[in-house]
Scaffold this motif. Sequence first.
Motif, short mmCIF file in Angstrom:
data_model
loop_
_atom_site.label_atom_id
_atom_site.label_comp_id
_atom_site.label_asym_id
_atom_site.label_seq_id
_atom_site.Cartn_x
_atom_site.Cartn_y
_atom_site.Cartn_z
N THR A 93 -9.07 21.28 42.08
CA THR A 93 -8.70 22.52 41.95
C THR A 93 -8.38 23.22 40.69
N LEU A 94 -7.91 22.20 39.24
CA LEU A 94 -8.42 22.25 38.38
C LEU A 94 -7.83 20.92 37.75
N MET A 95 -9.66 20.51 37.12
CA MET A 95 -9.57 19.32 35.85
C MET A 95 -9.27 19.36 34.59
N GLN A 96 -9.27 20.18 33.82
CA GLN A 96 -9.22 19.83 32.49
C GLN A 96 -8.77 21.66 32.25
N THR A 97 -7.98 22.17 30.80
CA THR A 97 -7.74 23.26 30.41
C THR A 97 -7.84 23.21 28.89
N SER A 98 -7.45 21.44 28.68
CA SER A 98 -6.33 21.98 26.82
C SER A 98 -5.62 22.38 27.10
N LEU A 138 -4.12 24.63 24.92
CA LEU A 138 -4.59 26.15 24.85
C LEU A 138 -3.92 26.22 26.09
N PHE A 139 -3.08 26.02 27.09
CA PHE A 139 -2.56 27.32 28.26
C PHE A 139 -1.50 26.00 29.18
N TYR A 140 -0.36 26.35 29.20
CA TYR A 140 -0.04 25.70 29.95
C TYR A 140 -0.52 25.90 31.77
N THR A 141 -0.35 24.14 32.06
CA THR A 141 -0.72 24.13 33.23
C THR A 141 0.41 23.11 34.32
N ILE A 142 0.78 23.46 35.20
CA ILE A 142 2.02 23.37 36.00
C ILE A 142 2.13 21.89 36.60
N PRO A 143 1.34 20.71 36.41
CA PRO A 143 1.13 18.70 36.52
C PRO A 143 1.71 18.23 35.35
N GLN A 144 1.63 19.13 34.32
CA GLN A 144 1.42 18.54 33.23
C GLN A 144 3.49 18.48 32.75
N LEU A 145 3.49 20.20 32.93
CA LEU A 145 5.38 20.58 33.57
C LEU A 145 5.81 19.78 34.50
N GLU A 146 5.33 19.36 34.98
CA GLU A 146 6.10 18.90 36.37
C GLU A 146 6.79 17.18 36.14
N LEU A 147 5.28 16.47 35.47
CA LEU A 147 5.75 15.34 35.26
C LEU A 147 6.77 15.45 33.94
N ALA A 148 6.41 16.31 33.23
CA ALA A 148 7.70 16.64 31.90
C ALA A 148 9.28 16.19 32.67
N GLU A 149 9.36 17.24 33.87
CA GLU A 149 10.50 17.52 33.62
C GLU A 149 11.48 16.24 34.84
N ALA A 150 10.07 15.43 35.13
CA ALA A 150 10.40 14.20 36.53
C ALA A 150 10.83 13.31 35.50
N ASP A 162 1.33 19.32 14.86
CA ASP A 162 1.87 18.20 13.85
C ASP A 162 1.28 17.47 14.47
N HIS A 163 1.10 18.15 15.87
CA HIS A 163 0.03 16.68 16.92
C HIS A 163 -0.56 17.07 17.84
N GLY A 164 -1.11 16.74 18.21
CA GLY A 164 -2.11 17.15 19.75
C GLY A 164 -2.94 16.15 20.01
N SER A 165 -3.48 17.14 21.15
CA SER A 165 -4.79 16.19 22.36
C SER A 165 -5.27 17.16 23.18
N THR A 166 -7.19 16.17 23.17
CA THR A 166 -7.93 17.36 23.68
C THR A 166 -6.96 17.36 25.26
N PHE A 167 -6.89 16.12 25.56
CA PHE A 167 -7.45 15.20 26.75
C PHE A 167 -5.68 15.37 27.52
N GLY A 168 -4.57 14.61 26.18
CA GLY A 168 -3.28 14.54 26.51
C GLY A 168 -2.64 15.22 27.16
N GLY A 169 -2.47 15.26 28.76
CA GLY A 169 -1.42 15.51 29.31
C GLY A 169 -2.52 16.67 29.98
N ASN A 170 -3.28 16.35 31.01
CA ASN A 170 -4.40 17.00 31.17
C ASN A 170 -3.45 16.57 32.91
N VAL A 171 -4.12 18.22 33.56
CA VAL A 171 -3.30 18.36 34.75
C VAL A 171 -4.21 17.50 35.65
#
Length: 400
Positions: A71-76, A78-90, A276-285
């Motif tokens: 479906t999608l492997m990486q966006t950085s 720069l954008f909102y992504t769904i799996p990242q927010l689903e895991l954060a919520e969980a 303050d903080h960032g990551s290219t891959f961190g939170g990758n879909v």
Amino acid sequence: MTSAAEWKEKESQYYIHTFNRQPMVIERGEGVRVWDTEGKEYLDFTAGLAVNNLGHCHPAVTEAIQKQAATLMQTSNLFYTIPQLELAEALVENSCMDKVFFANSGVEANEGAVKLARKYGRLHRDGAQDIITVLNSFHGRTLGMIAATGQPAYQQAWLPLAEGYTNVPYEDLDAIREATTDKTCAVMVEVLQGEGGVNVPTEGYLKGLREWCDENNILLIFDEVQTGMGRLGSLWGYERFDVEPDVMTSAKGLGNGVPIGAFMCKDTCDVLEPGDHGSTFGGNVLTTAAGNATVRYMVENDIPGHARKVGAYLESKLEEMRAARPDVVKGYRGMGLLIALLLQNPIAPAVVAAANNEGVLLNPVLPDAIRFMPPLIITEADVDECMEKLNRAIDTVVAG
Ligand SMILES: *Cc1c(COP(=O)(O)O)cnc(C)c1O
């Protein structure tokens, strides 16, 4: 077919030699078992170093990865992504934490936690920036985290160490109190020391830390990279000790095998701002899709509760072993499914090598201690099989 000896030869030719590996080439895994290139089967009580908590290639996780990979492997970020927010919520809905940031490993999660603590100190404790950690700990291998890791063996070759870390004796509240200055912004500890030899703190240690940190407006950081994700028989290790941290890190079991880490905080110390903080891959879909499947499966099926029960069974079997051969076995310690068998002599590496031959993977965490960190889905029958094989391995070593 390339033989194990040939792969070993390639390793020495092409790979920087920092690992003393067991001789097998592991090719495939399913559930609690893995197979090497010769087709030999092993019962895996190492679980990728306390990582494959749902077992190898768990269908729920594999399916989530396969679907996400198509479906999608990486966006950085720069954008909102769904799996990242689903895991954060969980994670937030299933812990005492309020906010999450995703990294790619345990050490990186710890680095993020320290940055957060320093920002907190700058804003709320008059510029305090020092971190107190304890001896015999393990927080990872970056230049920052070897300064946090209170083990000279990890530090001595890499001087000068990063500034701002004080390592004090473990389980010594007075040492923490004495080391605290107006420059201290946080105390960081594992709830139970994993790499240091599976050291369980005495009743009251973590509670005492909590009180001291509260009295002094210092953040309490729990490194739950190894103890979290069900390992101790509760989703998070802090639950077993009934002490909540301000900041917590996770990694190992979080993605059941994909590289992912996280640091989490309470709203009271949610001080990081854009830039303050960032990551290219961190939170990758891809990795967060795996993490989301892992956390939800673990919670919905009460895998931590299962780990607690089977852990108690494993302890009863280790007690039997101690009673049966006190000349070899001194005792055991641990919690949930993170347990070390303590030996009378420094024969752990030899016993583990012999256990490999018998078909069970174990870890010699100290020269005289063998660590058990199996997938949390193991059954009592798996424990029985492990004990049989381990007993035979010990027989071989003791017979010399
Ligand atoms: C393994 C471990 C780390 C380091 O994690 P990496 O993913 O190897 O960077 C940090 N803290 C603890 C408690 C660990 O067990």
